[in-house]
Design a protein around this motif. Structure first.
Motif, PDB file in Angstrom:
ATOM      1  N   GLY A   4       0.815  -1.206   0.000  1.00  0.00           N
ATOM      2  CA  GLY A   4       0.000   0.000   0.000  1.00  0.00           C
ATOM      3  C   GLY A   4       0.849   1.257   0.000  1.00  0.00           C
ATOM      4  N   GLU A   5       0.178   2.379  -0.153  1.00  0.00           N
ATOM      5  CA  GLU A   5       0.827   3.682  -0.129  1.00  0.00           C
ATOM      6  C   GLU A   5       0.082   4.585   0.840  1.00  0.00           C
ATOM      7  OE1 GLU A   5       0.436   4.798  -4.260  1.00  0.00           O
ATOM      8  OE2 GLU A   5       2.496   4.172  -4.682  1.00  0.00           O
ATOM      9  N   GLY A   6       0.730   5.665   1.267  1.00  0.00           N
ATOM     10  CA  GLY A   6       0.035   6.605   2.138  1.00  0.00           C
ATOM     11  C   GLY A   6       0.986   7.475   2.928  1.00  0.00           C
ATOM     12  N   GLU A   7       0.390   8.402   3.655  1.00  0.00           N
ATOM     13  CA  GLU A   7       1.144   9.432   4.363  1.00  0.00           C
ATOM     14  C   GLU A   7       2.021   8.887   5.488  1.00  0.00           C
ATOM     15  OE1 GLU A   7      -2.485  10.685   7.380  1.00  0.00           O
ATOM     16  OE2 GLU A   7      -2.438  11.478   5.336  1.00  0.00           O
ATOM     17  N   ASP A   8       1.758   7.677   5.934  1.00  0.00           N
ATOM     18  CA  ASP A   8       2.504   7.110   7.063  1.00  0.00           C
ATOM     19  C   ASP A   8       3.738   6.317   6.635  1.00  0.00           C
ATOM     20  OD1 ASP A   8       2.349   7.399   9.788  1.00  0.00           O
ATOM     21  OD2 ASP A   8       1.335   5.509  10.151  1.00  0.00           O
ATOM     22  N   LEU A   9       4.009   6.252   5.343  1.00  0.00           N
ATOM     23  CA  LEU A   9       5.066   5.376   4.832  1.00  0.00           C
ATOM     24  C   LEU A   9       6.434   5.695   5.436  1.00  0.00           C
ATOM     25  CD1 LEU A   9       6.132   3.168   2.966  1.00  0.00           C
ATOM     26  CD2 LEU A   9       6.252   4.877   1.131  1.00  0.00           C
ATOM     27  N   GLN A  10       6.846   6.950   5.387  1.00  0.00           N
ATOM     28  CA  GLN A  10       8.187   7.296   5.872  1.00  0.00           C
ATOM     29  C   GLN A  10       8.323   7.044   7.370  1.00  0.00           C
ATOM     30  OE1 GLN A  10      10.778   7.852   3.963  1.00  0.00           O
ATOM     31  NE2 GLN A  10       9.354   7.556   2.250  1.00  0.00           N
ATOM     32  N   ASN A  11       7.272   7.332   8.115  1.00  0.00           N
ATOM     33  CA  ASN A  11       7.295   7.053   9.550  1.00  0.00           C
ATOM     34  C   ASN A  11       7.459   5.556   9.809  1.00  0.00           C
ATOM     35  OD1 ASN A  11       6.806   7.537  12.454  1.00  0.00           O
ATOM     36  ND2 ASN A  11       4.864   6.501  12.056  1.00  0.00           N
ATOM     37  N   LEU A  12       6.770   4.732   9.035  1.00  0.00           N
ATOM     38  CA  LEU A  12       6.861   3.280   9.209  1.00  0.00           C
ATOM     39  C   LEU A  12       8.249   2.768   8.845  1.00  0.00           C
ATOM     40  CD1 LEU A  12       3.392   2.332   7.694  1.00  0.00           C
ATOM     41  CD2 LEU A  12       4.037   2.258  10.107  1.00  0.00           C
ATOM     42  N   LYS A  13       8.817   3.302   7.778  1.00  0.00           N
ATOM     43  CA  LYS A  13      10.169   2.892   7.389  1.00  0.00           C
ATOM     44  C   LYS A  13      11.179   3.268   8.468  1.00  0.00           C
ATOM     45  CE  LYS A  13       9.784   2.771   2.346  1.00  0.00           C
ATOM     46  NZ  LYS A  13      10.257   3.335   1.056  1.00  0.00           N
ATOM     47  N   SER A  14      10.982   4.441   9.066  1.00  0.00           N
ATOM     48  CA  SER A  14      11.873   4.873  10.153  1.00  0.00           C
ATOM     49  C   SER A  14      11.768   3.937  11.355  1.00  0.00           C
ATOM     50  CB  SER A  14      11.538   6.305  10.580  1.00  0.00           C
ATOM     51  OG  SER A  14      11.791   7.214   9.536  1.00  0.00           O
ATOM     52  N   MET A  15      10.538   3.529  11.665  1.00  0.00           N
ATOM     53  CA  MET A  15      10.333   2.598  12.781  1.00  0.00           C
ATOM     54  C   MET A  15      10.992   1.251  12.503  1.00  0.00           C
ATOM     55  SD  MET A  15       6.373   3.292  13.913  1.00  0.00           S
ATOM     56  CE  MET A  15       6.460   2.096  15.241  1.00  0.00           C
ATOM     57  N   VAL A  16      10.817   0.752  11.277  1.00  0.00           N
ATOM     58  CA  VAL A  16      11.418  -0.525  10.897  1.00  0.00           C
ATOM     59  C   VAL A  16      12.941  -0.452  11.033  1.00  0.00           C
ATOM     60  CG1 VAL A  16      11.882  -2.040   8.912  1.00  0.00           C
ATOM     61  CG2 VAL A  16       9.542  -1.295   9.398  1.00  0.00           C
ATOM     62  N   ASN A  17      13.518   0.657  10.587  1.00  0.00           N
ATOM     63  CA  ASN A  17      14.970   0.845  10.700  1.00  0.00           C
ATOM     64  C   ASN A  17      15.403   0.950  12.168  1.00  0.00           C
ATOM     65  OD1 ASN A  17      17.606   1.411   9.377  1.00  0.00           O
ATOM     66  ND2 ASN A  17      17.363   3.399  10.389  1.00  0.00           N
TER      67      ASN A  17
END
Length: 359
Positions: free
Chosen positions: A211-224
Motif C-alpha cells: 500500500g501507499e500513504g502518508e505514514d510510509l516514511q514514519n513506518l520505514k523509520s520505525m522498521v529501521n
C-alpha cells in the motif's frame, strides 16, 4: 443480461468514491460493485467527479463512467440521467456530490436507493454526517448488504509453493501480509511495534506491507529503528495479479485497524483462504469469528497482536483449519452472487412499486 419486469436492467451508480488517476487506490469497493453488476449482465453507468487529466466519458468492458464537475453537480447529473435513462439510481457513499442525484431522481421520476458504507456510519463527527442525515431523511427502509471482492483473482486452492518460487520466497518462509492505505487508522505503527515483539519468538518471519500513504516514511523509520529491515518488505502500489499471488502464498493476513468499515482487503484474504489476525472492532468482527477463521486481538494491544500472530504462524493444524474456514465463510456470507442477488431483490421491489404507482 439481467432482465427484470421484461426489460434489461439499467443501473446508474452515482458516487464520488471512485478510483481516479490522482487516487488510483481510493475506495475500490464502489468500482468493484459496479463491475460486479456488469458481470451479472446489468447495463451499468457511473457518474463521478471530474478531476484534472480525466476523460469526461470512459467506456469500459463492464460499465460506462461519466465524470462531471463537482461544483454545483445537480444540473450535470440531471442532464446525464436524462441521457442515460436508467431504471434505478444507486447513490453510493452519500455526500454533497452524490446526494445531488436525489432531487434529480425525483425530477426524472426514477426510483432511487442509497448505499451508506459502515465507515461513514462510524464517523459521526465528520460534518458530512449531518448533511447526509438530512439528505437521506426520505429513505425509510434499511437493508444490510455486505461488500464482496473480485473472485476471478482471489480464490482458494492455488499452489502456494509454486507462487512462492515465482516471487522468490522460500517454501518454509513464515509470511505475514497487510494490504491497505498506509494511514494512521490502519494501525500500522502498532503492527511494527508488535513485529519487534514477535521477532523474539520467531526471528525469521517476513511481513509484507502492501500500500501507499502518508505514514510510509514514519513506518520505514520505525522498521529501521527496531532493526526489522530483514523482516519487513514494503511493496507500495502493485497490480491486482501480484496482489492475488501474495494473498495466495502468505500464511496469515493481518489488519490492526483502530477504525474500519467492511474491509475489501480482508475479504480478498478470506476468499484466498488466509487465516486472519485482526483488531476486535465492529467492522472486523462481522467477517472474523474468533478461533474459527482467525484470531481477534484487543484493539491497540501490541502484545496481544504479537501473540496471536505467533500462534497462527507456529500451529500448522490451526492454520490449515482457519484457512479452509476463511474461504468457506466468505462464500457463504460475502460472495459476489450473494451481494448482487440482494441488490437485485431491492431493485426488483422498487421497479414493481414504481410500475404499480403508474397504473
Amino acid at each position: 443480461m439481467t432482465i427484470i419486469l421484461d426489460q434489461i436492467l439499467k443501473i446508474c451508480v452515482v458516487s464520488s468514491w471512485l478510483p481516479s488517476k490522482r487516487r488510483p487506490n481510493f475506495a475500490p469497493f464502489v468500482y468493484n460493485f459496479a463491475e460486479n453488476l456488469g458481470r451479472f449482465g446489468i447495463n451499468v453507468s457511473v457518474i463521478t467527479p471530474l478531476e484534472d487529466g480525466e476523460e469526461s466519458i470512459t467506456h469500459e468492458d463492464l460499465m460506462t463512467i461519466y465524470r462531471v464537475k463537482s461544483i454545483f453537480p445537480l444540473f450535470p447529473i440531471l442532464r446525464l440521467i436524462g441521457k442515460i435513462k436508467p431504471d434505478i439510481i444507486n447513490v453510493q457513499a452519500p455526500n454533497f456530490f452524490s446526494c445531488s442525484a436525489i432531487p434529480a431522481a425525483k425530477l426524472r421520476k426514477i426510483p432511487i436507493i442509497a448505499t451508506v458504507h459502515r465507515a461513514e456510519v462510524d464517523t459521526i463527527a465528520n460534518p458530512t454526517f449531518f448533511f447526509r442525515k438530512h439528505a437521506l431523511a426520505r429513505f425509510t427502509k434499511i437493508n444490510v448488504i455486505y461488500n464482496s471482492c473480485d473472485e476471478s483473482f482471489f480464490f482458494y486452492g492455488r499452489e502456494k509453493n509454486v507462487l512462492r518460487k515465482k516471487l522468490n520466497f522460500r517454501s518454509d518462509d513464515r509470511i505475514i501480509l497487510f494490504v491497505g492505505n498506509l494511514v494512521r487508522r490502519k494501525g500500522l505503527s502498532l503492527l511494527v511495534e508488535s513485529l519487534k515483539l514477535l521477532r523474539d519468538k520467531i526471528p525469521d518471519f517476513l511481513a509484507l506491507i502492501v500500500g501507499e500513504g502518508e505514514d510510509l516514511q514514519n513506518l520505514k523509520s520505525m522498521v529501521n529503528k527496531y532493526g526489522l529491515n530483514r523482516n519487513v518488505i514494503f511493496y507500495g502500489r502493485i497490480s491486482k495479479t501480484i496482489l492475488s499471488d501474495l494473498c495466495a502464498l502468505a500464511d496469515v493476513f493481518v489488519l490492526p485497524s483502530t477504525s474500519e468499515g467492511h474491509s475489501v482487503a480482508l475479504l480478498e484474504a478470506m476468499a484466498s483462504g488466509l487465516p486472519i489476525v485482526t483488531s476486535d472492532i465492529e467492522g472486523n468482527k462481522e467477517s472474523v469469528e474468533d478461533g474459527v477463521n482467525g484470531l481477534l486481538f484487543k484493539n491497540a494491544n501490541r502484545e496481544e497482536l504479537a501473540e496471536k500472530l505467533a500462534v497462527v504462524l507456529t500451529d500448522q493444524k490451526l492454520k490449515q483449519s482457519m484457512s479452509a474456514k476463511s474461504s468457506e465463510m466468505y462464500l457463504k456470507k460475502f460472495s459476489t452472487k450473494i451481494q448482487i442477488d440482494n441488490y437485485l431483490k431491492i431493485y426488483s421491489s422498487l421497479l414493481k412499486k414504481a410500475q404499480n404507482s403508474d397504473l
